[in-house]
Design an enzyme around this catalytic site. Structure first.
Site, PDB file in Angstrom:
ATOM      1  N   GLU A   1       0.814  -1.218   0.000  1.00 16.43           N
ATOM      2  CA  GLU A   1       0.000   0.000   0.000  1.00 16.43           C
ATOM      3  C   GLU A   1       0.854   1.278   0.000  1.00 16.43           C
ATOM      4  OE1 GLU A   1      -2.880  -0.116   3.155  1.00 16.43           O
ATOM      5  OE2 GLU A   1      -3.919  -1.851   2.317  1.00 16.43           O
TER       6      GLU A   1
ATOM      7  N   GLU B   1      -5.231  -8.632   0.625  1.00 18.53           N
ATOM      8  CA  GLU B   1      -5.905  -8.293   1.882  1.00 18.53           C
ATOM      9  C   GLU B   1      -7.365  -8.007   1.598  1.00 18.53           C
ATOM     10  OE1 GLU B   1      -4.321  -5.082   4.291  1.00 18.53           O
ATOM     11  OE2 GLU B   1      -2.252  -5.710   3.903  1.00 18.53           O
TER      12      GLU B   1
END
Length: 457
Positions: free
Chosen positions: A162, A360
């Site tokens: 991320e 995720e």
């Protein structure tokens, strides 16, 4: 109805070094920030109070085995491995990560390793962090050391997790250290992160390792309020800034032209060097990890921008709260299962259908102890959340999307950045006082789903 998944589908979960390991030799930005401003952390709980994976890695890997994981993603802590970021390698860290990797493989669990998961060594931040190209070079050296130490056994590497989050949190919206609010500096951090990624990919290719290298991006599909051209344009700009600013460089080897044009017109472009574009082109990946939690719903602005206010992405759109949306009230996030399908279709249709997996997906809930029945947390809401997303994931795969697996965040309740243990995400309940681990109902459900490579709904 039965939903079956392709053979050799990756079933597992994800975690990170900083959120699970506990005390480390080198200080990170999180350790430093917590020492200075513990009030910014939920209940004053800092990054030393984690789920103690550094002590309990062997029994935790047994729990992964019990949950029928065939794969598991975690990260290496740069600050643990090289405490000052650039100097000597810490032999205790090498021993620890070797033991973890070897035990995972011994238990039939494929290790997926991330090199950077928000945990900048403080020594590197003190010389400017990602704003400084020297740190980019230091990261590339760190990556190469990791490949040399562990690349004979780790076959799935990820340069960053991320990468937009440190940009947003540290340089735009003040929810990560160093708490800067400055778009141009944020753009520099983002750009240098892409350069660091590309240097790591270059080093990996040069080493002719047996595995593959990729990146993990949190993709938030941008949905316009309506098909009014002003709303559509607002959603396009949000997509450019928050998704395509990383997605295009790592999959296409270049930035979107309209993003460059937009930032140039507001004098927000970072400083570039002539050789950068060739380097970025070398950073194309083998495997994309997709973190998906929530959609982004936007509309055009209906009020004028204050010209004295800092330049922000929100100069071009407003957030839109869609009536009737399904919410996780604890996290304040919308639950929108079709978003996972829309991401996969976009990758298939616009990016050449790259090899990818869901790295995720998760649901954080507060005070889960109220759901204890006969000594076990009955988190049926989490089972509903996972199965709802897997249904749409299955649809994408059945329509030709090249998605190879599904990892949940996370396998055990862990420390979560500024929120500490406010919201619990794990398949396994963690008692902070005793460090006792107890499998939740969702853990049993996931173990059965992985074992059968299917579920019924």
């Amino acid at each position: 109805m039965k939903y079956s998944f392709p053979e050799h589908f990756w079933w597992g979960s994800a975690s990170s070094a900083l959120q699970t390991e506990g005390t480390r030799e080198g200080q990170t930005t999180w350790d430093y920030w917590f020492a200075r401003e513990p009030n910014r952390f939920h209940n004053g709980v800092g990054p030393q109070q984690t789920s103690t994976f550094y002590q309990h890695w062997k029994t935790d890997i047994q729990l992964l085995k019990q949950l029928n994981h065939n794969s598991f993603r975690t990260s290496i802590s740069w600050a643990r491995l090289i405490p000052d970021g650039i100097g000597e390698v810490n032999p205790q860290a090498v021993d620890f990560y070797n033991q973890v990797i070897d035990e995972l493989i011994e238990q039939g669990i494929t290790p997926f390793i991330t090199l950077f998961h928000f945990d900048m060594p403080m020594a590197m931040q003190e010389i400017g962090g990602w704003e400084n190209r020297d740190v980019v070079e230091a990261y590339a050296r760190y990556a190469q050391i990791c490949f040399e130490l562990f690349g004979d056994r780790v076959l799935h590497w990820f340069t960053f997790n991320e990468p937009i989050v440190p940009v947003e949190g540290g340089y735009l919206y003040d929810f990560h250290y160093p708490n800067v609010v400055d778009f141009r500096r944020a753009a520099t951090v983002a750009y240098h992160t892409v350069l660091a990624h590309a240097l790591a990919v270059r080093a990996y290719r040069a080493g002719h390792y047996a595995g593959e290298i990729g990146i993990v991006l949190n993709l938030t599909p941008s949905y316009p309020r309506s098909q009014n051209p002003a709303d559509v344009k607002a959603a396009h700009i949000a997509d450019l800034m928050f998704n395509r600013s990383f997605l295009d460089p790592v999959l296409r080897g270049e930035y979107p032209a309209d993003l460059v044009t937009l930032l140039k017109s507001y004098d927000q472009l970072p400083a570039c060097k002539p050789e950068d574009s060739a380097l970025i082109a070398e950073g194309k990946i083998d495997l994309l990890g997709v973190n998906y939690y929530q959609p982004r719903r936007v509309k055009c602005r209906d009020s004028a921008v204050n010209p004295q206010a800092p330049f922000m992405p929100e100069w071009f759109f407003d957030n839109y709260e869609m009536p009737g949306r399904k919410m996780n009230p604890y996290r304040g996030w919308e639950i929108y299962e079709p978003g996972i399908y829309d991401i996969l279709v976009n990758l298939r249709d616009n990016y050449g259908n790259p090899r990818c997996f869901i790295s995720e997906n998760g649901m954080g809930v507060e005070n889960e102890k109220r759901f204890i029945e006969n000594g076990q947390i009955n988190d049926q809401y989490r089972i509903d959340f996972i199965s709802g997303h897997l249904t749409w994931l299955h649809k994408g795969i059945s329509e030709g999307c090249n998605c190879l697996g599904y990892h949940m965040w996370t396998f055990i309740d862990n420390w979560s950045w500024c929120n500490a243990y406010k919201n619990r995400y794990g398949f396994i309940q963690l008692d902070l006082d005793t460090q006792q681990r107890t499998v939740k109902k969702s853990g049993e459900w996931f173990a059965a789903t992985s074992l059968n490579n299917s579920f019924d709904k």
